[in-house]
Write a protein that holds these residues in place. Structure first.
Motif, PDB file in Angstrom:
ATOM      1  N   TRP A   1      92.516  25.839 -14.827  1.00  0.00           N
ATOM      2  CA  TRP A   1      91.191  25.338 -14.446  1.00  0.00           C
ATOM      3  C   TRP A   1      90.233  26.455 -14.068  1.00  0.00           C
ATOM      4  O   TRP A   1      89.017  26.295 -14.110  1.00  0.00           O
TER       5      TRP A   1
ATOM      6  N   TYR B   1      87.216  27.516 -16.168  1.00  0.00           N
ATOM      7  CA  TYR B   1      86.035  26.642 -16.288  1.00  0.00           C
ATOM      8  C   TYR B   1      85.152  26.693 -15.049  1.00  0.00           C
ATOM      9  O   TYR B   1      85.266  25.837 -14.182  1.00  0.00           O
TER      10      TYR B   1
ATOM     11  N   PHE C   1      82.674  27.021 -23.487  1.00  0.00           N
ATOM     12  CA  PHE C   1      83.711  26.187 -24.111  1.00  0.00           C
ATOM     13  C   PHE C   1      83.072  25.153 -25.036  1.00  0.00           C
ATOM     14  O   PHE C   1      83.469  24.992 -26.186  1.00  0.00           O
ATOM     15  N   GLU C   2      82.068  24.465 -24.509  1.00  0.00           N
ATOM     16  CA  GLU C   2      81.391  23.418 -25.300  1.00  0.00           C
ATOM     17  C   GLU C   2      80.767  24.020 -26.568  1.00  0.00           C
ATOM     18  O   GLU C   2      80.875  23.454 -27.648  1.00  0.00           O
TER      19      GLU C   2
ATOM     20  N   GLU D   1      87.509  14.048 -32.965  1.00  0.00           N
ATOM     21  CA  GLU D   1      87.584  13.101 -31.845  1.00  0.00           C
ATOM     22  C   GLU D   1      86.311  12.260 -31.750  1.00  0.00           C
ATOM     23  O   GLU D   1      86.362  11.041 -31.577  1.00  0.00           O
TER      24      GLU D   1
ATOM     25  N   GLY E   1      88.492  15.510 -16.576  1.00  0.00           N
ATOM     26  CA  GLY E   1      88.114  16.703 -17.334  1.00  0.00           C
ATOM     27  C   GLY E   1      86.926  16.433 -18.230  1.00  0.00           C
ATOM     28  O   GLY E   1      86.922  16.766 -19.412  1.00  0.00           O
ATOM     29  N   SER E   2      85.885  15.845 -17.663  1.00  0.00           N
ATOM     30  CA  SER E   2      84.757  15.329 -18.455  1.00  0.00           C
ATOM     31  C   SER E   2      83.906  16.426 -19.094  1.00  0.00           C
ATOM     32  O   SER E   2      83.281  16.194 -20.135  1.00  0.00           O
ATOM     33  N   GLY E   3      83.849  17.614 -18.501  1.00  0.00           N
ATOM     34  CA  GLY E   3      83.048  18.704 -19.067  1.00  0.00           C
ATOM     35  C   GLY E   3      81.630  18.247 -19.379  1.00  0.00           C
ATOM     36  O   GLY E   3      80.933  17.680 -18.533  1.00  0.00           O
TER      37      GLY E   3
ATOM     38  N   LYS F   1      81.437  13.603 -25.871  1.00  0.00           N
ATOM     39  CA  LYS F   1      82.037  12.542 -26.698  1.00  0.00           C
ATOM     40  C   LYS F   1      82.075  11.208 -25.967  1.00  0.00           C
ATOM     41  O   LYS F   1      82.443  10.190 -26.534  1.00  0.00           O
TER      42      LYS F   1
ATOM     43  N   ASP G   1      85.889  16.450 -12.696  1.00  0.00           N
ATOM     44  CA  ASP G   1      86.093  17.771 -13.299  1.00  0.00           C
ATOM     45  C   ASP G   1      86.063  18.833 -12.205  1.00  0.00           C
ATOM     46  O   ASP G   1      85.308  18.729 -11.240  1.00  0.00           O
ATOM     47  N   ILE G   2      86.868  19.865 -12.412  1.00  0.00           N
ATOM     48  CA  ILE G   2      86.930  20.970 -11.456  1.00  0.00           C
ATOM     49  C   ILE G   2      85.622  21.782 -11.452  1.00  0.00           C
ATOM     50  O   ILE G   2      85.278  22.409 -10.457  1.00  0.00           O
ATOM     51  N   ALA G   3      84.899  21.750 -12.565  1.00  0.00           N
ATOM     52  CA  ALA G   3      83.641  22.503 -12.662  1.00  0.00           C
ATOM     53  C   ALA G   3      82.530  21.670 -12.008  1.00  0.00           C
ATOM     54  O   ALA G   3      81.675  21.080 -12.679  1.00  0.00           O
TER      55      ALA G   3
ATOM     56  N   LEU H   1      90.240  18.247  -8.758  1.00  0.00           N
ATOM     57  CA  LEU H   1      91.355  18.198  -9.704  1.00  0.00           C
ATOM     58  C   LEU H   1      91.522  16.802 -10.286  1.00  0.00           C
ATOM     59  O   LEU H   1      91.145  15.805  -9.652  1.00  0.00           O
TER      60      LEU H   1
ATOM     61  N   GLY I   1      89.474  15.514 -25.442  1.00  0.00           N
ATOM     62  CA  GLY I   1      89.378  16.952 -25.722  1.00  0.00           C
ATOM     63  C   GLY I   1      90.706  17.678 -25.609  1.00  0.00           C
ATOM     64  O   GLY I   1      90.730  18.891 -25.413  1.00  0.00           O
TER      65      GLY I   1
ATOM     66  N   ASN J   1      96.852  20.733 -21.620  1.00  0.00           N
ATOM     67  CA  ASN J   1      96.880  21.982 -20.857  1.00  0.00           C
ATOM     68  C   ASN J   1      97.727  21.850 -19.590  1.00  0.00           C
ATOM     69  O   ASN J   1      98.013  22.837 -18.925  1.00  0.00           O
TER      70      ASN J   1
END
Ligand SMILES: C[S@@+](CC[C@H](N)C(=O)[O-])C[C@H]1O[C@@H](n2cnc3c(N)ncnc32)[C@H](O)[C@@H]1O
Length: 325
Positions: A25, A28, A36-37, A52, A77-79, A83, A104-106, A132, A153, A158
């Motif tokens: 994690w 990110y 990443f995106e 996807e 982990g939506s980032g 999608k 999401d951790i970010a 987390l 994704g 991971n």
């Protein structure tokens, strides 16, 4: 370790452990998430973002059609939630209004994405949870709304392999039979394609460079980007066995060197050739066969309601229903 925020303490322990690594994690932060995106959307050869996205759009009716009204999408982990937009639109069209919980951790990144989504869709309320995966799920578990849990994704891949089944079991335990779990997983086991996609060889990889910049900033460290090489292995396992194939990714020290974390007065010595793994487990990312996905579902007490693969069987989106206890 008083000077380091609690969430970064595990990074130091990982870096100084016998098998040097960083928690996955940690790659990110906001900039890491943006890069990443960009990388996954731009890839013209390894198209798992496109696969996807297409599968979700093609099977939207099956995905949302069976959900009760007032469904609440919750995404691990939506980032960038890129999608998830078609799902949000389909649910909004049906329900009129919607609450979406990205986890999401970010944290800063998803707050920004949440504000963008709310600006774009008037009837949408976004309640981001920065933290987390499982803390996010625990946070919403007692909510009464029927949930559509999304884990897209290939983010699930991971998670260290030996923690995947326990995680699936906890997810099952926290869902009710009315809920659905939409899981997007990579099935591409074409060795060359996988290695090409994960390796940038000696050219610099902006995503990994960003991780080193982050580390240098967070810990006032002096890690030299040019003294580590991005290295990728692909470990293939039989498609009819229960263990998925996986990518192993690490930075390899090109020389004997010492990295100082000045903020903590900690030094880390690397021997020439020594590895710094970019994940907690052996796997940086897994690649699954249909058998392996179905087996994970079965062992964690889910029934498979939908199993959709793209034409070349390189990616799947799976809709799981909790079995009764
Ligand atoms: C592979 S990306 C996928 C992003 C997005 N869902 C997609 O499909 O493009 C993984 C996402 O999970 C987040 N993440 C990674 N490990 C996490 C963890 N242990 N808990 C919460 N979020 C995590 C990252 O910040 C990142 O946004």
């Amino acid at each position: 370790m008083a000077a380091v925020p609690a969430d970064l303490k595990s990074v130091v322990s990982s870096l100084t452990s016998k098998r040097k690594h960083v928690p996955h994690w940690y790659l990110y932060d906001t900039r890491g998430s943006e890069i990443f995106e960009e990388i996954v959307r731009a890839s013209s050869t390894y198209k798992h973002w496109n696969h996807e996205h297409t599968l979700i759009q093609e099977h939207m009716k099956d995905i949302v059609g069976n959900m009760p009204s007032s469904t609440m999408p919750v995404e691990l982990g939506s980032g960038a939630s890129s999608k998830t937009r078609p799902v949000i639109e389909a649910l909004l069209e049906r329900q009129g209004e919607l609450t979406y919980v990205p986890v999401d951790i970010a944290t800063d990144y998803i707050q920004e994405i949440s504000r963008e989504l709310e600006r774009e869709y008037n009837a949408l309320t976004v309640e981001p949870f920065g933290g987390l995966f499982m803390d996010g799920l625990r946070h919403v578990a007692s909510r009464s709304e029927p949930k559509l849990l999304l884990f897209l994704g290939n983010s699930f891949a991971n998670v260290p392999i030996d923690e995947q089944l326990p995680m699936m079991k906890e997810i099952r335990a926290r869902l009710k039979v009315q809920d659905r779990f939409l899981l997007g997983l990579d099935m591409n086991t074409d060795r060359e394609a996988v290695i090409r996609a994960y390796r940038t060889g000696f050219t610099r990889c902006p995503w990994l460079d960003n991780f080193i910049d982050r580390l240098n900033k967070d810990f006032e460290a002096d890690m030299n980007k040019m003294a580590f090489e991005n290295t990728v292995n692909f470990v293939e396992n039989p498609a009819d066995g229960d263990t998925p194939s996986y990518v192993q990714q690490y930075l390899r020290s090109s020389t004997n060197q010492r990295v100082h974390l000045r903020k903590l007065d900690v030094t880390i010595d690397f021997l020439a050739g020594e590895r710094l793994y970019l994940a907690e487990g052996q796997n940086y990312s897994c690649k699954y066969s249909e058998h392996q996905v179905r087996r994970l579902a079965e062992l964690s007490n889910f029934a498979v309601e939908g199993f959709w693969v793209n034409e070349e069987a390189k990616y799947c989106v799976v809709c799981l229903v909790p079995n009764g206890k």
